[in-house]
Scaffold this motif. Structure first.
Motif, short mmCIF file in Angstrom:
data_model
loop_
_atom_site.label_atom_id
_atom_site.label_comp_id
_atom_site.label_asym_id
_atom_site.label_seq_id
_atom_site.Cartn_x
_atom_site.Cartn_y
_atom_site.Cartn_z
N GLY A 298 -19.93 29.29 -38.58
CA GLY A 298 -19.03 28.14 -38.52
C GLY A 298 -19.73 26.80 -38.60
O GLY A 298 -19.20 25.79 -38.14
N ILE A 299 -20.93 26.78 -39.20
CA ILE A 299 -21.69 25.54 -39.36
C ILE A 299 -21.62 25.13 -40.84
O ILE A 299 -22.00 25.90 -41.72
N GLY A 300 -21.12 23.95 -41.11
CA GLY A 300 -21.03 23.50 -42.49
C GLY A 300 -22.40 23.13 -43.04
O GLY A 300 -23.02 22.16 -42.58
N TRP A 301 -22.88 23.91 -44.02
CA TRP A 301 -24.20 23.63 -44.59
C TRP A 301 -24.23 22.22 -45.17
O TRP A 301 -25.21 21.49 -45.02
N GLY A 302 -23.15 21.80 -45.83
CA GLY A 302 -23.11 20.47 -46.44
C GLY A 302 -23.09 19.35 -45.41
O GLY A 302 -23.39 18.20 -45.75
N ASP A 303 -22.74 19.67 -44.18
CA ASP A 303 -22.71 18.65 -43.12
C ASP A 303 -24.08 18.48 -42.45
O ASP A 303 -24.24 17.58 -41.61
N CYS A 304 -25.01 19.37 -42.76
CA CYS A 304 -26.34 19.33 -42.13
C CYS A 304 -27.33 18.57 -43.02
O CYS A 304 -27.23 18.59 -44.25
N TYR A 305 -28.29 17.94 -42.38
CA TYR A 305 -29.42 17.34 -43.10
C TYR A 305 -30.56 18.34 -43.09
O TYR A 305 -30.88 18.92 -42.05
N HIS A 306 -31.18 18.58 -44.25
CA HIS A 306 -32.30 19.53 -44.28
C HIS A 306 -33.36 19.05 -45.26
O HIS A 306 -33.07 18.36 -46.24
N GLU A 307 -34.58 19.44 -44.98
CA GLU A 307 -35.72 19.15 -45.86
C GLU A 307 -36.55 20.41 -46.03
O GLU A 307 -36.69 21.21 -45.10
N ASP A 308 -37.08 20.57 -47.24
CA ASP A 308 -37.90 21.74 -47.55
C ASP A 308 -39.33 21.50 -47.10
O ASP A 308 -39.84 20.38 -47.15
N ARG A 309 -39.97 22.58 -46.63
CA ARG A 309 -41.37 22.51 -46.22
C ARG A 309 -42.21 23.58 -46.93
O ARG A 309 -43.24 24.01 -46.43
N GLY A 310 -41.78 24.04 -48.09
CA GLY A 310 -42.54 25.01 -48.86
C GLY A 310 -42.40 26.41 -48.31
O GLY A 310 -41.79 27.29 -48.93
N ASP A 311 -42.98 26.64 -47.14
CA ASP A 311 -42.89 27.95 -46.51
C ASP A 311 -41.81 27.98 -45.44
O ASP A 311 -41.78 28.87 -44.60
N GLY A 312 -40.94 27.00 -45.45
CA GLY A 312 -39.86 26.93 -44.48
C GLY A 312 -39.03 25.70 -44.70
O GLY A 312 -39.05 25.09 -45.77
N LEU A 313 -38.28 25.31 -43.70
CA LEU A 313 -37.45 24.11 -43.78
C LEU A 313 -37.10 23.65 -42.38
O LEU A 313 -37.27 24.38 -41.41
N PHE A 314 -36.63 22.41 -42.27
CA PHE A 314 -36.04 22.01 -41.01
C PHE A 314 -34.63 21.51 -41.27
O PHE A 314 -34.31 21.05 -42.37
N LEU A 315 -33.79 21.62 -40.25
CA LEU A 315 -32.38 21.31 -40.38
C LEU A 315 -31.92 20.52 -39.16
O LEU A 315 -32.30 20.85 -38.03
N LEU A 316 -31.13 19.50 -39.41
CA LEU A 316 -30.52 18.72 -38.34
C LEU A 316 -29.03 18.96 -38.37
O LEU A 316 -28.38 18.75 -39.41
N ALA A 317 -28.48 19.41 -37.27
CA ALA A 317 -27.06 19.74 -37.22
C ALA A 317 -26.25 18.52 -36.81
O ALA A 317 -26.70 17.70 -36.01
#
Length: 682
Positions: free
Chosen positions: A49-68
């Motif tokens: 129930g988390i809107g992917w489009g509502d989250c901020y995310h950045e790629d880190r090559g071998d992973g990512l971080f996400l702000l809800a």
């Protein structure tokens, strides 16, 4: 004067792919793994129930971080999201090569962050990255057979996890984190393979049946069972589905510290399949649940709730269809489910994400190795051409090989060529032909016992039940059962309790219906019903005026503990016998068995078992025309409904009982009188 951008408070997730830079991962594998990570995250967020489009995310090559976004409650990230993530990881990994598969480390924290033209900055983000790099987190995932390890900050644990019962705060472990200039405390959990619970291991159920010492081959299939939370094993009868499931379960039982649940759903092979409610109630019993609600939906919900905090293996053997299986699924990836069936269970694969495994017959070499294990390498090597003919007749079915090997073990002078010649003329289905051949070589007493056991409705039968069916003394029955065991037509699953493969039960029932007259079958069933009725009354301390009929052998009950053990072992059989007795016209047996069973189910919180059979019980007692019996049955049902909290229905049955019992109250038992006093206050 420098004016920083306005800070906002966000939940922060940092995900890191384990071993992303490992030598075996080529660049295409790394690209596939990164694409897979994003696909997994999008589906997991949607599922939680988390809107992917509502989250901020950045790629880190071998992973990512996400702000809800603030609109998503923080508890979601420790309750539903980790399990959704595991489910999607399993789905992704099942469809890609090992070098592109993903296992994840996830760090969770929350704090103030600022956005500018370059992205996101803030001490809370740096802190979360330090958590994701903690050696303790890396070690936790490396030591786990699961796919996900989660670490939270102390703030997040104390403010969110500890206030989220569904997040299982008891499954977290406190660890020291020292990364670069950061020194802190984190809390780690393993969502799909939680740390062992605080309950003693001795309290966990261990229901797996014994595995065969003659298991061969199946290396690929055993490996595949390691890759999914739900596996649906399908294949024809006798191909070894149960043996595969039990073999794998025994190999990995250490992964499931909360125990293993097993049930034979009797989907095929004589008699009606087990109902989902009956299976769930059996599982809840094994899990120590003493009060079970009425209705399948409530029972299934309770079952899932009990399993939510446990890491268990569940084997659903011999399933009939998807409708029988679906209520038995635990709803948590921390539990693994293996289902066996002759049906491919397509809807389970489509909608529940089960991994299908079609079990093919053994190849010729594995079939030969199975025969070698049974009769020895020298005997197999002495007649290679005859071995080939025999194994071709067995068509790669382990059950067929076992039946042939049993004959060779019993008759050491029998040549393999002679045995192959015996089977050469058979034109029927391979397994049925071998079963028929094995049956034809039984002596008359063993053949009759085999046929009559096809009338027994339970998954297992005791020696005294078999003796009663056949109308013979116990010693004679035990000797005959030994002959059937040696012929591989029955197995002694526990001391004095015997079971048979569903294909063999089906064949036995067919032979009973064609070789024994209706009168013979009726008498055998009457003896079986008497066996259970007299044993049950003895177990409950009740008296029956008339002695058991000729050929009936009640089980010996010498103590309250023995009585309880017998009732527990025979509970499911008794429920089926009540239905069979009503259907076949044994009305007195039907209502008396139900009445006797009522005290046992009441003590064990399973009143709904009898309530589910109320139509056939009432029909049976109504056909008797005995008002005293009818009153006692209505009183029993009133008591059952009262114990279940269904007051309106309880009062209706009690009122009808009092109307019927008024002329014959003096004939009531102590149990009946106690129930009247409890229900009416009189």
């Amino acid at each position: 004067m420098l004016v920083p951008p306005q800070a906002v408070h966000r939940t922060i997730l940092v995900l890191d792919v384990e071993g992303f830079g490992a030598q075996e991962r080529t660049t295409p594998h790394q690209v596939a793994a990164r694409d897979g990570l994003y696909a997994v995250m999008k589906r997991a967020c949607a599922d939680a129930g988390i809107g992917w489009g509502d989250c901020y995310h950045e790629d880190r090559g071998d992973g990512l971080f996400l702000l809800a976004p603030v609109s998503v409650p923080k508890c979601v990230f420790v309750e539903s999201f980790p399990l959704s993530l595991v489910k999607e990881l399993r789905r992704y990994n099942a469809g890609c090569p090992p070098q592109a598969r993903i296992r994840l480390r996830l760090a969770i924290h929350a704090g103030e962050l600022t956005h500018d033209d370059h992205g996101v900055a803030g001490k809370a983000l740096n802190f979360t990255f330090r958590l994701s790099d903690a050696p303790a987190l890396k070690q936790a995932l490396a030591s786990s057979p699961g796919l996900l390890a989660v670490i939270t900050s102390t703030w997040f644990f104390e403010e969110v996890v500890q206030h989220s019962p569904a997040g299982e705060p008891g499954s977290y472990r406190r660890v020291e984190v020292g990364v670069k200039e950061t020194s802190t405390v984190g809390w780690i959990c393993l969502p799909d393979h939680p740390y062992p619970p605080a309950v003693p291991v001795s309290d966990a159920p261990h229901q797996l049946p014994a595995h065969t010492p003659y298991f061969v081959g199946r290396a690929k299939e055993l490996a595949m069972l390691d890759t999914a939370a739900i596996v649906a094993v399908n294949g024809r009868g006798g191909v070894g589905k149960t043996a595969l499931a039990v073999q794998w379960a025994r190999q990995v039982d250490a992964r499931f510290p909360d125990g293993q649940l097993y049930v034979d759903l009797r989907g095929f092979g004589g008699g009606p399949p087990m109902s989902p409610g009956e299976a769930i109630r059996g599982f809840l019993d094994a899990l120590g649940v003493t009060r079970i609600p009425a209705g399948l939906s409530a029972q299934a919900a309770l079952y899932r709730s009990v399993l939510a905090a446990r890491r268990m293996l569940i084997v659903l053997d011999n399933a009939h269809d998807v409708a029988q299986v679906r209520p038995l699924l635990p709803g948590t990836p921390a539990c693994t489910v293996v289902i066996t069936s002759r049906d491919p269970l397509v809807d389970l694969v489509t909608w529940e994400g089960a991994r299908p495994l079609t079990l093919a017959p053994l190849d010729l070499e594995d079939s030969r190795q199975l025969l070698v294990r049974r009769i020895g390498a020298a005997r197999v090597a002495s007649e290679p051409e005859s071995v080939l003919r025999l194994l071709e007749r067995c068509a790669g079915l382990p059950l067929a090989v076992a039946l042939i090997a049993a004959r060779l073990e019993l008759d050491q002078a029998l040549s393999l060529r002679a045995l192959a010649d015996e089977l050469a003329g058979e034109t029927r289905d391979e397994l049925r032909a071998v079963i028929a051949w094995a049956y034809q070589h039984l002596d008359p007493a063993a053949a009759r016992m085999f046929r009559l056991l096809g009338l027994h409705p339970g998954a297992e039968a005791s020696t005294t039940a078999a003796a009663s069916l056949a109308g013979v003394p116990v010693d004679e029955a035990r000797s005959t059962l030994t002959d059937l065991i040696q012929a591989e037509l029955f197995t002694e699953v526990t001391p004095d309790r015997f079971a048979s493969h569903d294909s063999l039960r089906d064949y036995a029932a067919t032979k009973t219906s064609t070789l024994d007259t209706g009168a013979m079958r009726q008498e055998a069933i009457r003896r079986l019903l008497d066996h259970y009725l007299y044993t049950f009354f003895a177990a409950g301390g009740y008296e029956i005026d008339d002695p058991p009929g000729h050929g009936v052998t009640p089980a010996e009950i010498r103590s309250a503990r023995q009585a309880s053990a017998w009732c527990t072992a025979e509970h499911h059989t008794l429920l089926r016998l009540i239905e069979d007795a009503h259907r076949l016209g044994f009305d007195a047996h039907a209502w008396k068995l139900a009445w006797a069973l009522s005290s046992f189910v009441d003590r064990n919180g399973r009143s709904q078992d009898l309530v589910a059979l109320q139509d056939c019980i009432l029909s049976a007692v109504d056909r008797s025309g005995d008002d005293l019996a009818r009153g006692r049955v209505h009183l029993m049902l009133g008591w059952m409904y009262d114990r279940m909290g269904a007051g309106v229905r309880a009062r209706g049955h009690v009122q009808r009982a009092l109307e019927l019992l008024r002329p014959g109250t003096d004939e009531l038992t102590r149990v009946d009188r106690d129930r009247i006093r409890s229900l009416t206050g009189d």
